[in-house]
Design an enzyme around this catalytic site. Structure first.
Site, PDB file in Angstrom:
ATOM      1  CB  CYS A 197      -0.895   0.027   1.237  1.00  0.00           C
ATOM      2  SG  CYS A 197      -1.793  -1.516   1.535  1.00  0.00           S
TER       3      CYS A 197
ATOM      4  NE  ARG B 227       4.236   2.225  -1.595  1.00  0.00           N
ATOM      5  CZ  ARG B 227       5.417   1.695  -1.293  1.00  0.00           C
ATOM      6  NH1 ARG B 227       6.478   2.024  -1.993  1.00  0.00           N
ATOM      7  NH2 ARG B 227       5.533   0.836  -0.307  1.00  0.00           N
TER       8      ARG B 227
ATOM      9  CD1 TRP C 191      -2.140  -4.362  -5.459  1.00  0.00           C
ATOM     10  CD2 TRP C 191      -1.497  -5.745  -3.830  1.00  0.00           C
ATOM     11  NE1 TRP C 191      -1.846  -5.575  -6.040  1.00  0.00           N
ATOM     12  CE2 TRP C 191      -1.440  -6.444  -5.057  1.00  0.00           C
ATOM     13  CE3 TRP C 191      -1.137  -6.423  -2.665  1.00  0.00           C
ATOM     14  CZ2 TRP C 191      -1.043  -7.766  -5.151  1.00  0.00           C
ATOM     15  CZ3 TRP C 191      -0.730  -7.746  -2.747  1.00  0.00           C
ATOM     16  CH2 TRP C 191      -0.689  -8.405  -3.984  1.00  0.00           C
TER      17      TRP C 191
ATOM     18  CG  ASN D 128       3.016  -0.541   2.990  1.00  0.00           C
ATOM     19  OD1 ASN D 128       2.508  -1.561   2.536  1.00  0.00           O
ATOM     20  ND2 ASN D 128       4.230  -0.136   2.644  1.00  0.00           N
ATOM     21  N   GLY D 129       1.737  -2.894   5.140  1.00  0.00           N
ATOM     22  CA  GLY D 129       2.397  -4.060   5.722  1.00  0.00           C
ATOM     23  C   GLY D 129       1.396  -5.144   6.056  1.00  0.00           C
TER      24      GLY D 129
ATOM     25  CD  GLU E 259      12.008  -7.889 -17.533  1.00  0.00           C
ATOM     26  OE1 GLU E 259      11.442  -6.815 -17.321  1.00  0.00           O
ATOM     27  OE2 GLU E 259      12.030  -8.806 -16.678  1.00  0.00           O
TER      28      GLU E 259
ATOM     29  CE  LYS F  82       8.355  -5.216 -17.382  1.00  0.00           C
ATOM     30  NZ  LYS F  82       9.178  -6.106 -16.729  1.00  0.00           N
TER      31      LYS F  82
ATOM     32  CD  GLU G 270       5.680  -7.139 -14.799  1.00  0.00           C
ATOM     33  OE1 GLU G 270       6.098  -7.061 -13.631  1.00  0.00           O
ATOM     34  OE2 GLU G 270       6.238  -6.565 -15.758  1.00  0.00           O
TER      35      GLU G 270
ATOM     36  CG  HIS H 266      14.149 -31.086 -23.408  1.00  0.00           C
ATOM     37  ND1 HIS H 266      14.606 -32.379 -23.225  1.00  0.00           N
ATOM     38  CD2 HIS H 266      15.091 -30.457 -24.143  1.00  0.00           C
ATOM     39  CE1 HIS H 266      15.784 -32.521 -23.810  1.00  0.00           C
ATOM     40  NE2 HIS H 266      16.104 -31.360 -24.376  1.00  0.00           N
TER      41      HIS H 266
ATOM     42  CE  LYS I 110       8.414   0.701 -10.195  1.00  0.00           C
ATOM     43  NZ  LYS I 110       8.679   0.174 -11.542  1.00  0.00           N
TER      44      LYS I 110
END
Length: 590
Positions: free
Chosen positions: A2, A28, A74, A100-101, A462, A466, A469, A485, A585
């Site tokens: 958060c 966030r 969040w 936050n936490g 990567e 992207k 996400e 495989h 983030k």
């Protein structure tokens, strides 16, 4: 995860300032938002939804008072609902908290408080905090002592800001394993989870450490949990408020992709610092990278560099899995921890475990963050603030530091090649129109595959990340040699396969893999040298990059068109690439 903010202004209304600040923290978390002000009565507006949606409904800035707290959420405990949105209050509505936490023992604390008559209104872990503070204030403690006593009873991670109508004109903040900074203005003060939130108001900040509290009441005082004063340094931030604005781009992500050449140039100015750190570290026999997400992919490039160019055995470990590998560290190991924010919970816990066993180095983008204070050695990326949730310019900045580290440890020839990277990137960015057209033709697929060998393999990973996400399309990155495989069973007619094949020793083998997927009906998107006629011939679509970019340096340049492709697919699908669902983030909880 958060974002929290708080402020005490010398004049004017706090609510519009809090709203502006919390907007800058929406990366966030963005499933609910709330503001509480004190005049001295506590007044709250909050609801689920993105900030603009909630503000349109509630007019969040229309609250009286020159001090207050705010939160963007969040969800971790409890669905994103109005009841679960912060701030949370005690039984009487005289104490309000943003947090936050994660409070790990909240259930047992909640049961204890309920047995004493406290009434809870939400499903969150946070709500136990104002009720505990209420309990201790009812026993005669002031807000500062009650907050400290409450926090000593809790297990878990937190950054909090507390206000109470019983003590008007005062805000108490505290942190443990979640970031919290203090902004020092001209006769006014701020608390925030991250620097961009307050850049419009001050560039002078204090970084709180774990177990510290701050009391704002017209003055500023930092203490430990026993009330002892702690002297803190005030840092000047060289980021401007404009750096955290979109600058005419439709989204932060697109702006930050276009800032990558300058981010690399700025990071290259750290060369003398890299040389100094390498001298301080001395000889090492093993490298161990520890990171999460995009930083993990940067670390994989580091493994290829250290082992192929310097012959130093190198491991890459996910921070969340590090506890199973910590026992293998020794004083001849250099453990490198990579985190954009320097506040990633898993990475910080791994760093703390490694500090007593090995030499530790943090590669971080945020000055003064927890990782920079806890690692034995620190190198900074110079990407500036990155607001888009999906890492772009911070990724290439991390890579740049890794390349410089390898150069300083025995491969100085890399530096001349690094100096040309911004130029190569700028050429790649000029091809955006054709990538936008390509994105329009593949925005409705359900699967995407990315393949590469050697240095192109981390780029494939990567690129797939992207895409996942910000487009919500299932994307997978594979080492091209692994197709037989298992993954080859997933290739069917029309499935896009992005084949990343820069010039180098792996090129021809990758081309053979391209032929394999073409034979099974895949739509091949080739990414290679603009002069690579073999790949161009095999591909249905082709993205050509500067022919002087070989495989060793390719991770820095070949990721650029893949970032643009994901961005434009996201926009084609009507999504907001800056705010992907379920993601935040900075991951400050385990």
């Amino acid at each position: 995860m958060c974002g929290i903010v708080a402020c005490i202004l010398k004049d004017g209304s706090a609510a519009p300032v809090l709203l502006e600040c919390v907007r800058r923290l929406e990366y966030r978390g963005y499933d609910s938002v709330g503001i509480a002000t004190s005049d001295p009565m506590i007044r709250i507006k909050k609801d689920s939804g993105k900030i603009d949606e909630v503000d349109a409904e509630l007019d969040l800035a229309d609250l009286p008072g020159s001090m207050g707290i705010a939160h963007v959420r969040w969800a971790t405990h409890g669905l994103p609902t109005a009841e679960n949105a912060h701030p949370h209050t005690d039984c009487s509505g005289e104490i309000a908290v943003v947090h936050n936490g994660i409070i790990e023992n909240y259930l047992e604390v909640k049961e204890e408080l309920e047995s004493e008559g406290h009434i809870f209104r939400s499903e969150t872990d946070t709500e136990v905090i104002p009720h505990l503070i209420e309990k201790y204030m009812d026993e005669g403690m002031d807000l500062e002592a009650a907050t400290a006593t409450a926090l000593r009873k809790l297990r878990g991670a937190y950054a909090i800001a507390v206000v109470s109508s019983r003590e008007p004109g005062r805000i108490v903040g505290a942190r443990k394993e979640s970031p919290l900074i203090v902004g020092v203005g001209e006769g006014e003060y701020f608390l925030a989870s991250d620097v961009p939130a307050i850049l419009n108001h001050t560039s002078r900040v204090i970084y709180l450490d774990d177990g510290e509290m701050v009391i704002l009441d017209g003055d500023l005082r930092v203490t430990d949990m026993e009330g002892n004063t702690v002297e803190k340094e005030i840092h000047s931030i060289d980021w401007s408020a404009d750096m955290a604005e979109k600058g005419g781009y439709d989204h932060f992500m697109l702006k930050e992709i276009h800032e990558e050449p300058s981010a690399v140039r700025d990071t290259l100015t750290e060369w003398d610092e890299v040389l100094g750190v390498v001298e301080e570290i001395g000889e090492v026999e093993r490298i161990c990278f520890v990171a999460c997400g995009t930083s993990y992919h940067a670390s994989l490039v580091g493994k290829y560099l250290f082992e192929s160019l310097l012959g130093i055995p190198t491991d890459v470990i996910l921070a969340s899995e590090f506890r199973y590998s910590a026992g293998a560290l020794n004083d001849r190991t250099l453990a490198i921890f990579i985190s954009q924010s320097g506040e990633t919970a898993d990475t910080l816990n791994a760093l703390r475990a490694a500090n007593s066993r090995a030499k530790t180095l943090a590669i971080v983008n945020v000055l003064g963050s927890s990782a920079t204070r806890e690692a034995q050695h620190v190198l900074y990326t110079r990407a500036g603030p990155e607001i888009g949730v999906a890492a772009t310019k911070t990724y290439v900045s991390q890579l740049t530091v890794i390349y410089m580290l390898v150069a300083a440890m025995g491969a100085p020839e890399l530096m001349d090649r690094l100096g040309r990277v911004p130029e190569f990137m700028e050429r790649a960015l000029k091809d955006e129109d054709s990538i936008r057209e390509l994105a329009a033709t593949c925005s409705d697929v359900s699967d995407f595959f990315f393949i590469g060998r050697g240095f192109a393999y981390p780029t494939a990973l990567e690129g797939a990340l992207k895409l996942k996400e910000i487009t919500y399309i299932h994307g997978e990155g594979y080492a091209a040699g692994e197709l037989k495989h298992g993954p080859l069973a997933l290739i069917d007619n029309g499935v896009p396969v992005v084949a990343i094949s820069p010039p180098g020793p792996c090129h021809d083998k990758t081309l053979s893999n391209v032929e394999e997927v073409r034979a099974r009906g895949a739509r091949v998107i080739g990414v290679g040298s603009i002069s690579d006629e073999s790949l161009r011939k095999e591909a249905d679509d082709f993205i050509g990059l500067d022919p002087e970019v070989d495989d060793v340096i390719s991770p820095l340049i070949y990721i650029v068109p893949l970032q643009l492709l994901s961005y434009h697919v996201s926009v084609e699908r009507g999504l907001d690439p800056d705010k992907p669902k379920n993601l935040a983030k900075c991951v400050t909880v385990e």
